[in-house]
Structures are given as C-alpha cells and as structure tokens.
Enzyme design. Structure first.
Site, PDB file in Angstrom:
ATOM      1  CD  GLN A 204      -3.070   0.868   0.199  1.00 37.10           C
ATOM      2  OE1 GLN A 204      -3.414  -0.265  -0.102  1.00 37.10           O
ATOM      3  NE2 GLN A 204      -3.598   1.953  -0.355  1.00 37.10           N
ATOM      4  CG  HIS A 232      -7.640  -3.429  -0.924  1.00 36.28           C
ATOM      5  ND1 HIS A 232      -8.220  -4.472  -1.600  1.00 36.28           N
ATOM      6  CD2 HIS A 232      -8.123  -2.294  -1.489  1.00 36.28           C
ATOM      7  CE1 HIS A 232      -9.019  -3.993  -2.553  1.00 36.28           C
ATOM      8  NE2 HIS A 232      -8.983  -2.670  -2.497  1.00 36.28           N
ATOM      9  CD  GLU A 286     -12.398   2.561  -4.299  1.00 36.10           C
ATOM     10  OE1 GLU A 286     -12.316   1.368  -3.945  1.00 36.10           O
ATOM     11  OE2 GLU A 286     -11.494   3.386  -4.131  1.00 36.10           O
ATOM     12  CG  HIS A 289     -13.414  -1.818  -2.160  1.00 37.28           C
ATOM     13  ND1 HIS A 289     -12.054  -1.610  -2.069  1.00 37.28           N
ATOM     14  CD2 HIS A 289     -13.796  -2.306  -0.958  1.00 37.28           C
ATOM     15  CE1 HIS A 289     -11.635  -1.957  -0.862  1.00 37.28           C
ATOM     16  NE2 HIS A 289     -12.680  -2.373  -0.162  1.00 37.28           N
TER      17      HIS A 289
HETATM   18 ZN   LIG Z   1     -10.545  -1.558  -3.485  1.00 37.40          ZN
END
Ligand SMILES: [Zn+2]
Length: 320
Positions: A204, A232, A286, A289
C-alpha cells in the site's frame, strides 16, 4: 335497656368515625402520592411541554440530576429531541452533534449523526486512532482508524485462478464466502473475477508513494488510501470485475454490479464505498470494491441501507 342504648350510641359515633378515618387515609395517601409525583422529573418535564414518550426517552438518556435540571432550565429543547429520535443516535456524542449542527445548520440530523458517529467531521487523516484489531471480520480500517505496519490478517490464502487474476490473496473465511458467491453468480451467467484483494502495508505504501510522486499528494489522497488506512489490508476485501466488464469505468454499468447489489449480502459481502456516501466513508464511489463482514452484519447493512462505517459506529463500537 341502658346497655342497648349504649351500644346504639357506640354504633352511631363509631361508624361515621371509622368511615371518616378511612376516607381520610385514602385522600391523604392520594395527596401524598400526588405531591410525590409532582417532585419527579417525569412530572416536571411533562409540565415543560414534553410528551410522555419524549419524557421517557430523555430520562433514559439523562440519568444524572445536573443534566436533568439543565433540561428544565431552558424551554422545551427541540434540537435535542430531534437528535435523540434519530435511529443511530449515540448519547455520548451529543455534545459533538450539537457543536457540528451549530456550524452546519443546513445539514439534516441524519447526516449530522452519520458524520459524527464515523469521525468524518475532521479533515481526513488529521486525527486518527488505532483500529481495534480484535474485532475479527468486523475490523474497520479507514481514514480515521489505522493499523500499523505489522498488522496482517490471519490465515491468508491464495485465491484460485478460476476466480481471480494471479497473485490474489484473501483471508480464508472471505475466500470461502467468495467462492460460494461466485458460484451463485455463475448460475446467473455472471462470471466474477477478482482484480485486487489483500494488500500488505508495504505494498500500500509503494502504491501511495508512486501515485503521490506522479500526481501530487492531493490527488493521491483522493485515489489511494495511505498505508495503514486501506480496507485492503484487512484481507477481507476484493476489487471485483466481471468477465465482460473488466475495467473500473465499465463495471458500474454491468449486470454483475446490479446482481451484487441485490445479492452479495447473502454471502456476507457489502459494497464498501457506495455512491452518495462519500461524506461518511471518506472515499470516492468504488462500485467494484466489496468487503466481507459476515452474513449477520451484511444483512443489517443491506436492509438498513447504511455504510459499514455507520454500522461499525453504532452496532460494534457503541455496543462494546
Ligand atoms: Zn478496493
């Protein structure tokens, strides 16, 4: 004869006396009870214009005398009343709700409560707190709750290439649920495919730093979570596409997205960053997601049409 007369007299005096005493006791008790009731906050609040129902709520929330007296000092306080009637009202946040409402008079009570409960009143990343990693599948990582470099989800597993692009990993529990969901989608001729899943703190960090170098920190903050702040890193979330809609731009118009919105909760998944809820989640919309939170939480989130952040504030943190 004398005896009888005497008896009669006793009766004549005795009975009225007895009756008077009984009536006296009843009246006295009533007066006393009435007097006592008038000393209660229930009576005082009702006299102040609050309904019985409102009074019950207020007394439930305001337990100490000082606070109760404060309520009685002012006129009927409709601001507080409106707030406590809101479903996700958290009493310990009252002062913050009031302060925020004062500065944001046009916002609805619903919005005010959502923003304060989820700590979104602060500018992103300005104030942060360690995420409670003991919460298991309900762990919350966002711009407010962070995890450190060492945090790794337990029992991470590779996602089978039938369901994902290469090098995708998920926590076991999420992986199993995803496979079940994948099969259910397949029955509807929808072929889901995982694009991204678990990301370590390090990866990340690399992603964030690269985006920052290319676009500046403002744009980077809009596009990528800072390290320690990405959903995540939970190992419970996926960025998912469908075989015929394999880009961020197209996925939101896909039948797969519609199907997920209606069905994912049955498998324990929720849309983590829904459209129009950016002021609560702190992230842009998103559609790809999806986050595993377990079936119970997913059902509530779906039925009540709230974000995970609101769920976490009210049902997890508040109940702890
Ligand atoms: Zn994502």
């Amino acid at each position: 004869m004398v005896k009888l007369k005497l008896k009669k007299k006793v009766w004549q005096i005795g009975i009225p006396l007895l009756l008077t005493t009984i009536v006296g006791i009843i009246l006295g008790t009533n007066f006393y009870n009435d007097y006592k009731y008038k000393q209660t906050y229930e009576y005082k609040l009702i006299s102040h214009g609050y309904t019985k129902e409102e009074t019950e709520k207020l007394l439930n929330y305001f337990q100490d005398e000082e606070k109760r007296n404060q309520l009685l000092e002012k006129e009927k306080n409709s601001t507080i009343l409106e707030l406590i009637k809101e479903k996700y009202y958290i009493h310990s946040n009252l002062e913050s709700y009031l302060a925020y409402k004062e500065k944001n008079k046009k916002k609805s009570n619903n919005e005010i409560i959502a923003v304060i409960n989820t700590h979104q009143e602060e500018n992103a990343y300005e104030e942060t707190k360690e995420s409670d990693t003991e919460k298991g599948i309900l762990i919350n990582i966002n711009k407010f709750y962070k995890v450190n470099e060492d945090y790794e989800p337990q029992e991470i597993t590779n996602i089978n290439l039938q369901y994902a692009y290469a090098n995708n990993k998920l926590a076991n529990v999420a992986n199993e649920a995803f496979v079940t969901m994948w099969n259910a989608a397949k029955e509807q001729d929808l072929q889901l495919i995982v694009n991204t899943s678990y990301r370590s703190y390090k990866s990340q960090e690399t992603m964030y730093e690269n985006t920052k170098a290319a676009n500046g920190s403002r744009t980077a903050d809009n596009m990528v979570a800072r390290p320690g702040h990405s959903d995540h890193q939970t190992g419970l979330s996926i960025d998912v596409y469908e075989k015929n809609y394999q880009t961020m731009a197209t996925f939101k118009d896909s039948p797969a997205y519609t199907w997920l919105k209606e069905n994912a909760y049955k498998y324990g998944f929720i849309e983590r960053y829904p459209e129009g809820k950016e002021y609560i989640t702190g992230f842009t919309y998103e559609p790809w997601h999806w986050r595993y939170v377990g079936e119970e939480a997913a059902k509530t989130i779906h039925e009540e049409n709230i974000t995970f952040d609101e769920y976490y504030a009210y049902y997890v943190e508040n109940q702890a």
